[in-house]
Scaffold this active site. Structure first.
Site, PDB file in Angstrom:
ATOM      1  N   GLU A  97       0.839  -1.198   0.000  1.00 45.39           N
ATOM      2  CA  GLU A  97       0.000   0.000   0.000  1.00 45.39           C
ATOM      3  C   GLU A  97       0.876   1.251   0.000  1.00 45.39           C
ATOM      4  O   GLU A  97       1.704   1.441   0.894  1.00 45.39           O
ATOM      5  CB  GLU A  97      -0.900  -0.003   1.235  1.00 45.39           C
ATOM      6  N   HIS A 107       0.865   4.437   0.993  1.00 44.43           N
ATOM      7  CA  HIS A 107       0.080   5.189   1.969  1.00 44.43           C
ATOM      8  C   HIS A 107       0.840   6.447   2.360  1.00 44.43           C
ATOM      9  O   HIS A 107       2.072   6.475   2.350  1.00 44.43           O
ATOM     10  CB  HIS A 107      -0.156   4.300   3.191  1.00 44.43           C
ATOM     11  N   GLU A 134     -12.672   3.283   1.777  1.00 46.59           N
ATOM     12  CA  GLU A 134     -11.985   3.084   3.056  1.00 46.59           C
ATOM     13  C   GLU A 134     -12.187   4.309   3.942  1.00 46.59           C
ATOM     14  O   GLU A 134     -11.451   5.291   3.852  1.00 46.59           O
ATOM     15  CB  GLU A 134     -10.485   2.826   2.819  1.00 46.59           C
ATOM     16  N   HIS A 161      -7.153   1.861  -2.568  1.00 47.05           N
ATOM     17  CA  HIS A 161      -7.833   2.227  -1.335  1.00 47.05           C
ATOM     18  C   HIS A 161      -8.368   3.653  -1.489  1.00 47.05           C
ATOM     19  O   HIS A 161      -7.591   4.610  -1.520  1.00 47.05           O
ATOM     20  CB  HIS A 161      -6.887   2.154  -0.143  1.00 47.05           C
ATOM     21  N   ASP A 184      -3.151   4.522  -2.036  1.00 46.53           N
ATOM     22  CA  ASP A 184      -4.093   5.006  -1.025  1.00 46.53           C
ATOM     23  C   ASP A 184      -4.265   6.491  -1.260  1.00 46.53           C
ATOM     24  O   ASP A 184      -3.283   7.242  -1.279  1.00 46.53           O
ATOM     25  CB  ASP A 184      -3.556   4.735   0.383  1.00 46.53           C
TER      26      ASP A 184
END
Length: 343
Positions: free
Chosen positions: A151, A153, A308, A272, A183
């Site tokens: 991910e 992120h 999410e 995400h 993300d």
């Protein structure tokens, strides 16, 4: 029995939910595992369904034949599709030492087997494990035809050193199963007003809050921002606990552009769709989905975006299912406007 999912997904990619969005409902025992799945279907928040293995499955990564069969039955019953299984690296699970590469490979392998057993086509892994671990597991991934990606992120972005290291390793491995999971918290234009309000509810000093917000906006990485924030507050003799609490903001969301995702678009295996809150128009108030989603549509992404909701970290008495419904409604509006199709 609830009716199967009938809600049309936007062109270019498919919508879904991660059960992580419903953390409060789960932890407060208002919904069990099967109840959450049923509610996702009832409110038409699929068709994709993402799970976090260690959060949702007792005894994970050990998945019994009965549990796997029951899960597949639930997917068929409710018209849902397993989209992504999120797994853990846990490199520091033993106090005082880090896993070796061999140990990490052995730790990841049963999690991949669990994904295969439950019918997940994609796995979200973590940058905490060296990329060598995933390369070593490529034969197992190939055996099951499962895609995998860490991910990306906040505060990372596609050009961050950790991401670049994986991109370089991927180029050598040259496998279509190796990718990334963007993300959208990496593309925030501001911090959510609800998050800032929560800082004030904690009675953190307003001058420190404003100083932290100024530093957050600077075009630097999170490590630099933490040091800069510490430098600026040092003359103020601030409580270290307050400084630490505010420094968290440098890691949960980061400024970034929609265009940056083009660098890795061919290797995006899952998305995400991070979100927190909405403005009066029903748009995510901190993350510009009006710019982000067209980039993914035009880039040819055809996988799933899991809605999410992370507002559960500090917001209570909020219906997470309603929040996810708002997020997906915005996604449909944005793509419909972009493509000229009816919403």
């Amino acid at each position: 029995m609830n009716a199967p999912q009938t809600t049309a997904a936007p062109k270019g990619f498919q919508l879904g939910s991660t059960l992580y969005s419903f953390t409060n409902e789960w932890h407060e025992r208002r919904y069990g595992f099967e109840d959450l799945i049923a509610e996702v279907a009832k409110r038409q928040l699929g068709p994709g369904l993402e799970l976090i293995g260690f959060s949702s499955i007792r005894g994970f990564p050990n998945v019994s034949d009965d549990f796997a069969a029951r899960f597949k039955d639930l997917m068929a019953k409710y018209g849902l599709t397993p989209s992504c299984l999120s797994i853990n690296a846990d490199m520091a699970i033993r106090r005082g030492t880090m896993m070796s590469i061999d140990e990490a490979v052995a730790y990841h392998a049963p999690q991949i087997e669990a994904a295969a057993k439950m019918g997940f086509p994609t796995i979200r892994c973590q940058f905490a494990a060296p990329v060598e671990v995933i390369i070593r597991l490529l034969p197992l991934l190939e055996k099951h035809g499962i895609k995998i990606g860490p991910e990306v992120h906040a505060p990372l972005n596609p050009s961050s050193p950790p991401v670049m290291a994986w991109r370089e390793a991927y180029a050598k491995a040259n496998s279509p199963l190796l990718g990334f999971v963007p993300d959208f918290g990496c593309c925030a234009s501001r911090l959510p007003a609800t998050y800032i309000a929560n800082l004030r509810r904690q009675e953190l000093p307003e001058d420190l809050i404003q100083l932290a917000l100024e530093v957050w906006q600077l075009p630097k990485d999170a490590g630099w921002k933490r040091q800069e924030f510490a430098r600026r507050v040092e003359p103020l003799n601030a409580d270290p606990a307050d400084v630490s609490a505010l420094a968290v903001m440098f890691n949960i969301l980061s400024p970034g552009t929609a265009e940056m995702w083009k660098e890795i678009m061919p290797q995006v295996v899952h998305v995400h769709g991070k979100f927190y809150d909405f403005d009066d128009n029903g748009d995510e108030a901190s993350i510009d989905y009006n710019s982000i989603l067209p980039v993914f549509h035009d880039g040819g992404f055809t996988g799933f975006m899991s809605s999410e909701w992370e507002g559960h970290l500090y917001m209570r008495n909020v219906d997470a299912f309603e929040m996810v419904a708002k997020h997906q409604a915005q996604a449909r509006r944005v793509i419909a406007k972009h493509t000229g199709a009816a919403a």
